[in-house]
Design a protein around this motif. Structure first.
Motif, PDB file in Angstrom:
ATOM      1  N   LYS A  52      46.090  41.506  32.559  1.00 53.59           N
ATOM      2  CA  LYS A  52      46.297  40.146  32.059  1.00 53.59           C
ATOM      3  C   LYS A  52      47.107  39.370  33.075  1.00 53.59           C
ATOM      4  CE  LYS A  52      46.278  41.421  27.216  1.00 53.59           C
ATOM      5  NZ  LYS A  52      46.971  41.337  25.934  1.00 53.59           N
ATOM      6  N   THR A  53      46.715  38.116  33.300  1.00 51.36           N
ATOM      7  CA  THR A  53      47.430  37.288  34.260  1.00 51.36           C
ATOM      8  C   THR A  53      47.355  35.822  33.863  1.00 51.36           C
ATOM      9  OG1 THR A  53      47.682  36.729  36.593  1.00 51.36           O
ATOM     10  CG2 THR A  53      45.445  37.001  35.801  1.00 51.36           C
ATOM     11  N   GLY A  54      48.338  35.091  34.313  1.00 53.15           N
ATOM     12  CA  GLY A  54      48.360  33.650  34.182  1.00 53.15           C
ATOM     13  C   GLY A  54      48.492  33.011  35.551  1.00 53.15           C
ATOM     14  N   ASN A  55      48.450  33.834  36.599  1.00 50.24           N
ATOM     15  CA  ASN A  55      48.635  33.401  37.971  1.00 50.24           C
ATOM     16  C   ASN A  55      47.324  32.883  38.550  1.00 50.24           C
ATOM     17  OD1 ASN A  55      49.366  33.056  40.612  1.00 50.24           O
ATOM     18  ND2 ASN A  55      50.181  35.112  40.885  1.00 50.24           N
ATOM     19  N   LEU A  56      47.346  31.691  39.112  1.00 50.15           N
ATOM     20  CA  LEU A  56      46.155  31.086  39.681  1.00 50.15           C
ATOM     21  C   LEU A  56      45.661  31.838  40.916  1.00 50.15           C
ATOM     22  CD1 LEU A  56      44.169  28.759  39.448  1.00 50.15           C
ATOM     23  CD2 LEU A  56      45.701  27.407  40.864  1.00 50.15           C
ATOM     24  N   MET A  57      46.554  32.444  41.679  1.00 43.53           N
ATOM     25  CA  MET A  57      46.162  33.174  42.878  1.00 43.53           C
ATOM     26  C   MET A  57      45.318  34.403  42.530  1.00 43.53           C
ATOM     27  SD  MET A  57      47.213  31.375  45.324  1.00 43.53           S
ATOM     28  CE  MET A  57      46.941  32.470  46.687  1.00 43.53           C
ATOM     29  N   ASP A  58      45.519  34.962  41.370  1.00 47.86           N
ATOM     30  CA  ASP A  58      44.743  36.125  40.965  1.00 47.86           C
ATOM     31  C   ASP A  58      43.281  35.782  40.702  1.00 47.86           C
ATOM     32  OD1 ASP A  58      46.802  37.912  41.225  1.00 47.86           O
ATOM     33  OD2 ASP A  58      47.370  37.859  39.109  1.00 47.86           O
ATOM     34  N   VAL A  59      42.993  34.517  40.417  1.00 49.30           N
ATOM     35  CA  VAL A  59      41.614  34.111  40.170  1.00 49.30           C
ATOM     36  C   VAL A  59      40.773  34.319  41.434  1.00 49.30           C
ATOM     37  CG1 VAL A  59      40.113  32.168  39.564  1.00 49.30           C
ATOM     38  CG2 VAL A  59      42.274  32.516  38.361  1.00 49.30           C
ATOM     39  N   LYS A  60      41.315  34.027  42.592  1.00 50.09           N
ATOM     40  CA  LYS A  60      40.603  34.262  43.851  1.00 50.09           C
ATOM     41  C   LYS A  60      40.349  35.752  44.042  1.00 50.09           C
ATOM     42  CE  LYS A  60      40.253  30.106  45.432  1.00 50.09           C
ATOM     43  NZ  LYS A  60      38.963  29.465  45.537  1.00 50.09           N
ATOM     44  N   LYS A  61      41.319  36.571  43.665  1.00 55.09           N
ATOM     45  CA  LYS A  61      41.143  38.019  43.772  1.00 55.09           C
ATOM     46  C   LYS A  61      40.070  38.509  42.805  1.00 55.09           C
ATOM     47  CE  LYS A  61      45.855  38.868  45.295  1.00 55.09           C
ATOM     48  NZ  LYS A  61      47.142  39.485  44.952  1.00 55.09           N
ATOM     49  N   VAL A  62      39.975  37.873  41.653  1.00 56.00           N
ATOM     50  CA  VAL A  62      38.940  38.228  40.681  1.00 56.00           C
ATOM     51  C   VAL A  62      37.564  37.919  41.262  1.00 56.00           C
ATOM     52  CG1 VAL A  62      37.950  37.620  38.433  1.00 56.00           C
ATOM     53  CG2 VAL A  62      40.407  37.985  38.662  1.00 56.00           C
ATOM     54  N   LYS A  64      36.741  37.907  44.399  1.00 55.66           N
ATOM     55  CA  LYS A  64      36.491  38.922  45.423  1.00 55.66           C
ATOM     56  C   LYS A  64      36.076  40.244  44.772  1.00 55.66           C
ATOM     57  CE  LYS A  64      38.802  41.410  49.148  1.00 55.66           C
ATOM     58  NZ  LYS A  64      40.074  41.641  49.823  1.00 55.66           N
ATOM     59  N   MET A  65      36.785  40.642  43.721  1.00 64.48           N
ATOM     60  CA  MET A  65      36.472  41.890  43.024  1.00 64.48           C
ATOM     61  C   MET A  65      35.079  41.824  42.415  1.00 64.48           C
ATOM     62  SD  MET A  65      36.621  43.478  39.583  1.00 64.48           S
ATOM     63  CE  MET A  65      37.213  42.054  38.773  1.00 64.48           C
ATOM     64  N   ALA A  66      34.724  40.698  41.824  1.00 64.40           N
ATOM     65  CA  ALA A  66      33.408  40.552  41.197  1.00 64.40           C
ATOM     66  C   ALA A  66      32.296  40.635  42.241  1.00 64.40           C
ATOM     67  CB  ALA A  66      33.334  39.238  40.435  1.00 64.40           C
ATOM     68  N   SER A  67      32.478  39.981  43.383  1.00 65.01           N
ATOM     69  CA  SER A  67      31.440  40.028  44.415  1.00 65.01           C
ATOM     70  C   SER A  67      31.298  41.432  44.996  1.00 65.01           C
ATOM     71  CB  SER A  67      31.721  39.014  45.516  1.00 65.01           C
ATOM     72  OG  SER A  67      32.878  39.368  46.235  1.00 65.01           O
ATOM     73  N   GLN A  68      32.406  42.157  45.161  1.00 61.23           N
ATOM     74  CA  GLN A  68      32.335  43.529  45.663  1.00 61.23           C
ATOM     75  C   GLN A  68      31.638  44.436  44.653  1.00 61.23           C
ATOM     76  OE1 GLN A  68      36.402  44.508  46.427  1.00 61.23           O
ATOM     77  NE2 GLN A  68      36.375  43.698  48.498  1.00 61.23           N
ATOM     78  N   THR A  69      31.928  44.251  43.371  1.00 57.69           N
ATOM     79  CA  THR A  69      31.305  45.069  42.336  1.00 57.69           C
ATOM     80  C   THR A  69      29.814  44.808  42.248  1.00 57.69           C
ATOM     81  OG1 THR A  69      33.380  45.015  41.089  1.00 57.69           O
ATOM     82  CG2 THR A  69      31.423  45.692  39.887  1.00 57.69           C
ATOM     83  N   ILE A  70      29.428  43.555  42.298  1.00 51.05           N
ATOM     84  CA  ILE A  70      28.006  43.213  42.247  1.00 51.05           C
ATOM     85  C   ILE A  70      27.283  43.757  43.472  1.00 51.05           C
ATOM     86  CG2 ILE A  70      26.363  41.282  42.351  1.00 51.05           C
ATOM     87  CD1 ILE A  70      28.396  39.753  40.567  1.00 51.05           C
ATOM     88  N   ARG A  71      27.896  43.655  44.637  1.00 46.92           N
ATOM     89  CA  ARG A  71      27.309  44.184  45.858  1.00 46.92           C
ATOM     90  C   ARG A  71      27.127  45.704  45.752  1.00 46.92           C
ATOM     91  NH1 ARG A  71      30.974  42.575  49.470  1.00 46.92           N
ATOM     92  NH2 ARG A  71      30.163  40.481  49.356  1.00 46.92           N
ATOM     93  N   ALA A  72      28.129  46.399  45.201  1.00 47.47           N
ATOM     94  CA  ALA A  72      28.030  47.841  45.054  1.00 47.47           C
ATOM     95  C   ALA A  72      26.934  48.220  44.062  1.00 47.47           C
ATOM     96  CB  ALA A  72      29.377  48.406  44.591  1.00 47.47           C
ATOM     97  N   MET A  73      26.791  47.446  42.985  1.00 46.86           N
ATOM     98  CA  MET A  73      25.740  47.734  41.997  1.00 46.86           C
ATOM     99  C   MET A  73      24.353  47.512  42.596  1.00 46.86           C
ATOM    100  SD  MET A  73      26.932  46.439  38.289  1.00 46.86           S
ATOM    101  CE  MET A  73      28.150  45.184  38.569  1.00 46.86           C
ATOM    102  N   ALA A  74      24.222  46.514  43.444  1.00 51.66           N
ATOM    103  CA  ALA A  74      22.906  46.200  44.026  1.00 51.66           C
ATOM    104  C   ALA A  74      22.475  47.231  45.060  1.00 51.66           C
ATOM    105  CB  ALA A  74      22.937  44.821  44.655  1.00 51.66           C
TER     106      ALA A  74
END
Length: 76
Positions: A52-62, A64-74
């Motif tokens: 859980k986060t309320g930090n705006l900087m973590d959104v950019k990390k999210v 990045k994490m989503a694109s890496q996960t999608i790339r790994a699934m593909a």
């Protein structure tokens, strides 16, 4: 449900879950506007990790994490 303390630990948990059981792993996101909180959860039906986060900087990390996960699934 264990709550992970920082984004890096959550990203490691996502990688671990995906490497152990890629067919069953799910990542969900929920944003509560009234609290301005983003909740991320990864599960494989046996284990769960939550962040859980309320930090705006973590959104950019999210992103990045989503694109890496999608790339790994593909690629698998």
């Amino acid at each position: 449900m264990p709550v992970v303390s920082n984004m890096e630990e959550f990203m490691e948990a996502v990688e671990d879950f995906f490497s152990e059981n890629p067919e069953r792993t799910r990542v969900t996101m929920k944003y509560r506007h009234c609290d301005a909180k983003l909740t991320l959860k990864v599960t494989d039906d046996y284990k769960v990790a939550q962040y859980k986060t309320g930090n705006l900087m973590d959104v950019k990390k999210v992103e990045k994490m989503a694109s890496q996960t999608i790339r790994a699934m593909a690629t698998k």
